[in-house]
Design an enzyme around this catalytic site. Structure first.
Site, PDB file in Angstrom:
ATOM      1  N   GLU A  42      40.986  31.734  45.227  1.00  0.00           N
ATOM      2  CA  GLU A  42      40.180  31.334  46.717  1.00  0.00           C
ATOM      3  C   GLU A  42      38.951  32.233  46.421  1.00  0.00           C
ATOM      4  OE1 GLU A  42      38.977  32.162  49.581  1.00  0.00           O
ATOM      5  OE2 GLU A  42      40.540  33.471  50.158  1.00  0.00           O
ATOM      6  N   LYS A  76      47.303  43.740  41.089  1.00  0.00           N
ATOM      7  CA  LYS A  76      45.949  44.467  41.075  1.00  0.00           C
ATOM      8  C   LYS A  76      45.409  44.562  42.298  1.00  0.00           C
ATOM      9  CE  LYS A  76      41.520  45.037  39.141  1.00  0.00           C
ATOM     10  NZ  LYS A  76      40.908  45.239  40.463  1.00  0.00           N
ATOM     11  N   GLY A  98      38.584  36.670  45.538  1.00  0.00           N
ATOM     12  CA  GLY A  98      37.410  37.272  45.094  1.00  0.00           C
ATOM     13  C   GLY A  98      36.161  36.383  45.155  1.00  0.00           C
ATOM     14  N   SER A  99      35.214  36.847  44.433  1.00  0.00           N
ATOM     15  CA  SER A  99      33.950  36.380  44.240  1.00  0.00           C
ATOM     16  C   SER A  99      34.136  34.823  43.399  1.00  0.00           C
ATOM     17  CB  SER A  99      32.835  37.157  43.816  1.00  0.00           C
ATOM     18  OG  SER A  99      32.956  37.302  42.353  1.00  0.00           O
ATOM     19  N   THR A 100      33.171  34.233  43.439  1.00  0.00           N
ATOM     20  CA  THR A 100      32.882  32.866  42.783  1.00  0.00           C
ATOM     21  C   THR A 100      33.075  33.381  41.427  1.00  0.00           C
ATOM     22  OG1 THR A 100      32.445  31.632  44.417  1.00  0.00           O
ATOM     23  CG2 THR A 100      31.905  30.702  42.430  1.00  0.00           C
ATOM     24  N   CYS A 159      35.694  36.139  54.246  1.00  0.00           N
ATOM     25  CA  CYS A 159      35.277  34.856  53.535  1.00  0.00           C
ATOM     26  C   CYS A 159      35.091  33.798  54.701  1.00  0.00           C
ATOM     27  CB  CYS A 159      36.110  34.634  52.416  1.00  0.00           C
ATOM     28  SG  CYS A 159      37.999  34.373  52.863  1.00  0.00           S
TER      29      CYS A 159
END
Length: 475
Positions: free
Chosen positions: A247, A172, A225-227, A281
């Site tokens: 990650e 995805k 992606g985001s936390t 990041c």
């Protein structure tokens, strides 16, 4: 208007619901494509295709799978300019960055793990309790979920080791930047990779991502992606005992000591804060400077940042393109206003740029302490803060004053300090007198709110396999 479909079982498919999402050009703010808005039905079709393809794919010799990855790498390399133009259009990143670095890195990812497939060795142990050897078996169907900031770079970073080790993949990409993943799906079909080995399903996270994570046939999930989303994935996958690699975000410190050759390296330090408009990041958004050189560094840094050219991503001289979306642009502007409210002094930038597109001026802020949200929460835009420090202990305390722990950069000529602080910095990777130098054999990932697990090299190969020990008596 381009139409971007799923790629399932070797074929282009619209969403089962026939719904579509708009895809925008960040440089103009206008729609240039529509992408399939997938849901659980599309995930089910992709997982079923991957299950059918798994026995034959996993049954190939490692060298045969490697040959397929090499073939795909060569086909991608032959269309380097086309993919770089697409990446620039889709994400707003400067074309030269896509052409010189990001698409070539995608090619390197495929080639590296093709070679890794032929070198991934098992272990053996003897002399204690019989003869033991370890098999590394592919898991089956795995899911990869990649972000919008480095679309093809991180898409291939995940699928390559998964395929090399014999898994079949449902991937995805981000619905914000789906173009190059769709093009790679087309390329996979053109080179003749067996149907179902790699499937691409588009859509929003709640509709597609969660369906993938929760699907009983999906054995592992690799996510970047985001936390916030990473925690959501962990909450779904952990009770199901699935393997996860997360990650996540970063709030990375750059430490500049007075003994460093910082003037000669100023371009690298600026690039480490502002490459891809800070939407990486690994960018060093917290710049910590020894007080003895603070004023000189600040003035030189601001001058060098001010010289960065904002503009059309297609222009080869552009260094800073737009932010990826209206929503992200609004978020970054809100963070800048928050920094002002916290008492920050904006030395440069701090405003939207006039004209079309989602452009934010490169922004440098000083006067904020480690307790402020501006220095603790990820902004992910062209915003850097400056903080002075006195001595190693304070530098380390400031650097570690964050729940994140992805990367850190250390500029010093003192080798002892470099070793000592590198060991104490709370980060998964430390660059000394460099930034973004990547040996693909090394482990990559963060600690704390920056994630779980490691990618890269043998770490990725191990993540996508299951270890089985065989013990033979009497040997």
């Amino acid at each position: 208007m381009q139409t971007l479909t799923h790629w399932i079982d070797g074929q282009a498919r619209p969403a089962a619901s026939n719904r579509w999402l708009e895809v925008f050009n960040p440089a103009t703010g206008k729609t240039f494509a529509r992408v399939a808005a997938g849901d659980a039905a599309d995930v089910e079709a992709a997982v079923a295709a991957a299950k059918r393809a798994f026995p034959a794919w996993s049954g190939l010799r490692n060298s045969e799978r490697a040959a397929w990855l090499e073939k795909l790498a060569a086909a991608l390399e032959a269309r380097l300019e086309e993919f770089a133009r697409a990446e620039s259009l889709d994400g707003g990143k400067p074309y030269r960055l896509a052409y010189d670095a990001e698409i070539p890195r995608a090619v390197s990812n495929l080639r590296f793990f093709a070679h890794a497939a032929t070198q991934f060795a098992s272990e053996s142990h003897h002399g204690e309790a019989g003869l033991n050897y370890t098999l590394r078996a592919p898991l089956g169907v795995v899911a990869t979920i990649s972000p919008w900031n480095l679309p093809l770079y991180l898409f291939t970073w995940k699928i390559a080791p998964a395929l090399a080790t014999g898994n079949t993949v449902v991937a995805k990409p981000s619905e914000v930047t789906p173009l190059t993943a769709t093009m790679l799906g087309e390329l996979v079909a053109q080179v003749g990779l067996p149907a179902g080995v790699l499937n691409v399903v588009h859509g929003n996270g709640p509709d597609v991502g969660e369906a993938l994570v929760a699907h009983p046939a999906v054995r592992a999930i690799s996510f970047t992606g985001s936390t916030r989303v990473g925690r959501r994935i962990a909450g779904i996958a952990s009770p199901l005992l699935k393997k996860i690699s997360l990650e996540l975000g970063g709030k990375n410190p750059t430490l500049v000591f007075a003994d460093s050759d910082w003037r000669a390296q100023l371009d690298v330090i600026v690039r480490s804060a502002f490459q891809n408009s800070g939407q990486i990041c690994l960018c060093g958004s917290r710049i910590l400077v020894e007080r003895a050189i603070y004023e000189d560094f600040r003035d030189a840094f601001v001058d060098r940042v001010a010289a960065l050219k904002h503009g059309d991503p297609a222009d080869a001289s552009t260094r800073l393109g737009p932010l990826v979306s209206q929503a992200h642009c609004d978020k970054v502007m809100a963070c800048i206003e928050r920094a002002r409210a916290e008492g920050g002094r904006v030395l440069l930038g701090g405003q939207r740029l006039p004209g079309t597109g989602w452009y934010v001026a490169a922004t440098v802020i000083e006067g904020l302490g480690p307790e402020t949200a501006s220095n603790r929460e990820e902004i992910f835009g062209p915003v850097a803060t400056l903080q002075p420090f006195d001595g190693d202990a304070q530098a380390l305390a400031l650097a570690n004053a964050s729940e994140y722990g992805l990367a850190a950069v250390l500029w010093t000529s003192d080798l002892g300090r470099a070793h000592r602080l590198s060991a104490q910095l709370q980060a998964g990777i430390v660059w000394v007198n460099s930034w973004l130098m990547r040996d693909l054999r090394t482990p990559f990932g963060g600690v704390g709110a920056s994630g779980l697990g490691r990618e890269g090299g043998v770490e990725a190969m191990r993540f996508f396999t299951e270890a089985k020990n065989v013990c033979i008596a009497g040997v």
